[in-house]
Design a protein around this motif. Structure first.
Motif, PDB file in Angstrom:
ATOM      1  N   GLY A  99       0.812  -1.215   0.000  1.00 18.69           N
ATOM      2  CA  GLY A  99       0.000   0.000   0.000  1.00 18.69           C
ATOM      3  C   GLY A  99       0.845   1.264   0.000  1.00 18.69           C
ATOM      4  N   VAL A 100       1.857   1.311   0.838  1.00 16.19           N
ATOM      5  CA  VAL A 100       2.741   2.485   0.886  1.00 16.19           C
ATOM      6  C   VAL A 100       3.470   2.638  -0.447  1.00 16.19           C
ATOM      7  N   PHE A 101       3.965   1.531  -0.989  1.00 16.65           N
ATOM      8  CA  PHE A 101       4.660   1.584  -2.278  1.00 16.65           C
ATOM      9  C   PHE A 101       3.749   2.151  -3.366  1.00 16.65           C
ATOM     10  N   LEU A 102       2.529   1.628  -3.466  1.00 15.82           N
ATOM     11  CA  LEU A 102       1.594   2.113  -4.490  1.00 15.82           C
ATOM     12  C   LEU A 102       1.259   3.583  -4.287  1.00 15.82           C
ATOM     13  N   PHE A 103       1.045   3.978  -3.041  1.00 16.02           N
ATOM     14  CA  PHE A 103       0.714   5.377  -2.740  1.00 16.02           C
ATOM     15  C   PHE A 103       1.849   6.298  -3.201  1.00 16.02           C
ATOM     16  N   LEU A 104       3.084   5.912  -2.911  1.00 19.06           N
ATOM     17  CA  LEU A 104       4.243   6.729  -3.290  1.00 19.06           C
ATOM     18  C   LEU A 104       4.472   6.749  -4.805  1.00 19.06           C
ATOM     19  N   GLN A 105       3.925   5.771  -5.501  1.00 14.56           N
ATOM     20  CA  GLN A 105       4.031   5.717  -6.961  1.00 14.56           C
ATOM     21  C   GLN A 105       2.922   6.521  -7.647  1.00 14.56           C
ATOM     22  N   GLY A 106       2.107   7.220  -6.865  1.00 14.23           N
ATOM     23  CA  GLY A 106       1.027   8.020  -7.432  1.00 14.23           C
ATOM     24  C   GLY A 106      -0.286   7.282  -7.575  1.00 14.23           C
ATOM     25  N   LYS A 107      -0.349   6.059  -7.131  1.00 14.04           N
ATOM     26  CA  LYS A 107      -1.579   5.260  -7.180  1.00 14.04           C
ATOM     27  C   LYS A 107      -2.276   5.404  -5.826  1.00 14.04           C
ATOM     28  N   GLU A 108      -2.791   6.613  -5.563  1.00 13.81           N
ATOM     29  CA  GLU A 108      -3.348   6.924  -4.250  1.00 13.81           C
ATOM     30  C   GLU A 108      -4.446   5.963  -3.823  1.00 13.81           C
ATOM     31  N   TYR A 109      -5.408   5.762  -4.694  1.00 10.72           N
ATOM     32  CA  TYR A 109      -6.558   4.938  -4.328  1.00 10.72           C
ATOM     33  C   TYR A 109      -6.138   3.506  -4.002  1.00 10.72           C
ATOM     34  N   SER A 110      -5.386   2.901  -4.901  1.00 13.14           N
ATOM     35  CA  SER A 110      -4.955   1.513  -4.686  1.00 13.14           C
ATOM     36  C   SER A 110      -4.080   1.403  -3.446  1.00 13.14           C
ATOM     37  N   GLY A 111      -3.198   2.365  -3.251  1.00  7.33           N
ATOM     38  CA  GLY A 111      -2.329   2.353  -2.077  1.00  7.33           C
ATOM     39  C   GLY A 111      -3.102   2.476  -0.779  1.00  7.33           C
ATOM     40  N   LEU A 112      -4.085   3.382  -0.754  1.00 14.22           N
ATOM     41  CA  LEU A 112      -4.890   3.546   0.457  1.00 14.22           C
ATOM     42  C   LEU A 112      -5.720   2.311   0.765  1.00 14.22           C
ATOM     43  N   VAL A 113      -6.253   1.696  -0.288  1.00 18.79           N
ATOM     44  CA  VAL A 113      -7.049   0.472  -0.087  1.00 18.79           C
ATOM     45  C   VAL A 113      -6.175  -0.631   0.472  1.00 18.79           C
ATOM     46  N   MET A 114      -5.030  -0.873  -0.133  1.00 21.16           N
ATOM     47  CA  MET A 114      -4.132  -1.941   0.327  1.00 21.16           C
ATOM     48  C   MET A 114      -3.690  -1.689   1.770  1.00 21.16           C
ATOM     49  N   PHE A 115      -3.373  -0.439   2.069  1.00 22.73           N
ATOM     50  CA  PHE A 115      -2.908  -0.111   3.418  1.00 22.73           C
ATOM     51  C   PHE A 115      -4.032  -0.271   4.439  1.00 22.73           C
ATOM     52  N   SER A 116      -5.230   0.226   4.094  1.00 20.95           N
ATOM     53  CA  SER A 116      -6.317   0.224   5.079  1.00 20.95           C
ATOM     54  C   SER A 116      -6.894  -1.166   5.337  1.00 20.95           C
ATOM     55  N   ILE A 117      -6.926  -2.049   4.342  1.00 21.76           N
ATOM     56  CA  ILE A 117      -7.504  -3.379   4.580  1.00 21.76           C
ATOM     57  C   ILE A 117      -6.571  -4.280   5.352  1.00 21.76           C
ATOM     58  N   SER A 118      -5.350  -3.838   5.556  1.00 24.21           N
ATOM     59  CA  SER A 118      -4.413  -4.672   6.304  1.00 24.21           C
ATOM     60  C   SER A 118      -4.588  -4.528   7.815  1.00 24.21           C
ATOM     61  N   PHE A 119      -5.409  -3.581   8.225  1.00 25.20           N
ATOM     62  CA  PHE A 119      -5.590  -3.377   9.682  1.00 25.20           C
ATOM     63  C   PHE A 119      -6.921  -3.844  10.099  1.00 25.20           C
TER      64      PHE A 119
END
Length: 119
Positions: A99-119
């Motif tokens: 999620g952090v990797f995707l977010f930093l690559q400009g893929k905000e939505y995908s990064g936030l989803v991946m990060f948030s579903i992990s908790f």
């Protein structure tokens, strides 16, 4: 082996689908037209919370299919306790990093989803 009827669990299925669908539908409605949009030529005119009906049904049918598949795997896998626990643990460690990797690559939505579903 005793037969398994998924329909016997309909209450739990609807609750589970609602717990997943409602937050994602709200999220989807908020970010539509910011990160993507739906082409009117390829969607039906029926809209719910400004989303095409196909998008809304996606958040019902996909969780249903996942639950059904998960229950069948659990039912017909003999050594499921170890395998399922290990798989969940590995995913829990990997998802925030992806999620952090995707977010930093400009893929905000995908990064936030991946990060948030992990908790």
């Amino acid at each position: 082996m005793k037969r398994f009827y998924f329909i016997d669990r309909w209450k739990n299925v609807f609750i589970s689908i609602g717990l997943v669908a409602i937050p994602f539908l709200i999220w989807d409605a908020l970010v539509t037209h910011r990160h993507w949009m739906f082409n009117e030529a390829y969607t039906l005119d029926i809209r719910l919370i400004s989303l095409p009906i196909g998008e809304v049904l996606f958040f019902v049918t996909v969780p249903f299919a996942c639950l059904f598949t998960w229950e069948m795997i659990k039912k017909y896998t003999l050594d499921r306790h170890v395998a399922v626990g290990d798989m969940i643990r590995i995913l829990a460690y990997i998802m925030p990093l992806v999620g952090v990797f995707l977010f930093l690559q400009g893929k905000e939505y995908s990064g936030l989803v991946m990060f948030s579903i992990s908790f």
